[in-house]
Design an enzyme around this catalytic site. Structure first.
Site, PDB file in Angstrom:
ATOM      1  N   ASP A   1       0.855  -1.186   0.000  1.00 33.85           N
ATOM      2  CA  ASP A   1       0.000   0.000   0.000  1.00 33.85           C
ATOM      3  C   ASP A   1       0.894   1.240   0.000  1.00 33.85           C
ATOM      4  OD1 ASP A   1      -2.022   1.822   0.250  1.00 33.85           O
ATOM      5  OD2 ASP A   1      -2.661   1.199   2.244  1.00 33.85           O
TER       6      ASP A   1
ATOM      7  N   ASP B   1      -3.137   2.585  -6.068  1.00 32.52           N
ATOM      8  CA  ASP B   1      -1.937   2.679  -5.219  1.00 32.52           C
ATOM      9  C   ASP B   1      -1.749   1.482  -4.292  1.00 32.52           C
ATOM     10  OD1 ASP B   1      -4.086   3.192  -3.590  1.00 32.52           O
ATOM     11  OD2 ASP B   1      -3.240   4.976  -2.653  1.00 32.52           O
ATOM     12  N   GLU B   2      -2.377   0.360  -4.597  1.00 31.61           N
ATOM     13  CA  GLU B   2      -2.181  -0.820  -3.756  1.00 31.61           C
ATOM     14  C   GLU B   2      -2.378  -2.087  -4.565  1.00 31.61           C
ATOM     15  OE1 GLU B   2      -5.243  -1.628  -0.759  1.00 31.61           O
ATOM     16  OE2 GLU B   2      -6.392   0.056  -1.580  1.00 31.61           O
TER      17      GLU B   2
END
Length: 391
Positions: A11, A105-106
């Site tokens: 993350d 974003d993860e």
């Protein structure tokens, strides 16, 4: 001997703010929020300097500046975020082909076959160092035998933290956490669970009146109890990276649109048509995109992913207007488009009931929506829309 899965959840920390700091290092020492710099603006995220003052994502700019007068409000740069996200995923795929994106974003990585005898924590340390050295992107990593525990673990140490969460660690590391810290439990559901006496994840794992709980967690009650106990049978699916499901509508204006109000009105009509198609197909979306072609035929688009799936008219209209405001310039418009993606069947998403609601209220709500659709169909345009209580 049974071979256990080794799942990483990676993350990126305060991703939008980290991207801005990567291209402008002077921001790193300053409190930074990402959003439209007006009192009515909403922050999409804040860096960790700003968070020390109580500034957080989804906070309006007025309140954020009251808490932190020195806050630097930076307008979103979605092209930059997309570019940095691509670099992130390109790097992850050099580690393994078993990568499942969870958002911009993860990602989840199945590292079971990719460690080559190296300890998972050593691999995770190298990932953190490489992401920061090459791209100035801080991250947190959770390591666990399944996807749910990996996600929970990555939230435990931020920023730049590594957490290992084994099944035998669940009682000590996860059960004491408040129920709102459990991934998948929505904010609207938390008060209802607390009124049932469920204050912690342990309370949910050991809750005995399952049928009563089912009124609030629906068909996925057993799944959430299982996850509270550390169980998750899902298998990582790299093919999700290639899946493209979207609903969209666009319109070209031969005479151009000249005023902001006209543009917003036409966007509202396009948004309504997308919402109607979502409802007709019993779908909910997570990602909304707005496309604009100006009179000089340059074209731009912006998208934003909500933290939840929705087909709610208020959510979608508000997000579309926010995205358009990021694209707007004082120039006539030739084309407008609205599209949604990251779709899920509505039946797959449990309805988060208010404690004082019962299923008996749902037909009345359906009748309201039906009447509105009939009236709008009669006039051939959206003349009425369900209102929203601001209190």
């Amino acid at each position: 001997m049974k071979k256990y899965q080794i799942i990483f959840h990676i993350d990126l920390n305060a991703f939008f703010a980290s991207c801005e700091e990567a291209v402008n290092p002077a921001l790193k020492a300053l409190p930074v929020g990402i959003g439209k710099n007006s009192d009515r603006g909403i922050l999409t995220t804040a860096n960790y300097v700003a968070r020390q003052f109580g500034v957080r994502s989804a906070m309006n700019v007025y309140e954020a500046k009251r808490l932190c007068p020195a806050l630097q409000v930076v307008p979103p740069n979605f092209a930059l975020y997309e570019e940095m996200s691509q670099k992130f995923f390109d790097y992850l795929r050099t580690l393994t082909d078993q990568v499942e994106p969870a958002s911009i974003d993860e990602a989840y990585l199945d590292m079971t076959e990719s460690l080559q005898g190296v300890h998972p924590v050593k691999v995770a340390e190298n990932i953190l160092k490489t992401l920061y050295r090459k791209h100035q992107l801080p991250a947190s990593i959770g390591i666990a035998p399944n996807m749910f525990l990996a996600k929970m673990a990555s939230d435990m140490k931020k920023p730049m933290g590594i957490t290992v969460l084994r099944k035998r660690d669940v009682k000590d590391k996860m059960w004491p956490l408040p129920i709102e810290a459990m991934h998948g439990i929505g904010k609207k559901t938390v008060p209802n669970l607390k009124l049932l006496g469920i204050q912690t994840i342990q309370d949910l794992a050991n809750f005995e009146d399952v049928e009563r709980l089912r009124k609030f967690l629906g068909s996925q009650t057993d799944q959430y109890i299982g996850r509270a106990r550390g169980d998750d049978m899902r298998k990582l699916d790299p093919s999700k990276a290639e899946e493209v499901h979207s609903i969209g509508n666009s319109r070209t204006f031969e005479g151009f649109l000249h005023t902001y109000d006209d543009m917003i009105q036409k966007l509202s009509i396009l948004t309504d048509s997308v919402i109607e198609r979502l409802l007709n197909h019993a779908l909910a979306c997570k990602t909304i995109m707005v496309q604009v072609r100006f009179s000089d035929f340059t074209q731009q688009s912006r998208h934003f992913s909500l933290p939840y799936h929705t087909n709610d008219a208020g959510d979608l209209h508000e997000t579309v207007e926010f995205l358009f405001d990021e694209l707007y310039r004082d120039q006539p418009v030739h084309l407008l488009g609205v599209s949604v993606s990251n779709l899920e069947q509505q039946a797959m998403l449990f309805k988060q009931l208010n404690l004082f609601e019962t299923p008996m209220t749902e037909p009345e709500e359906d009748e309201v929506q039906t009447v509105l659709k009939q009236i709008n169909a009669h006039y051939g345009q959206t003349v009425l829309r369900k209102g929203f209580d601001s209190h």
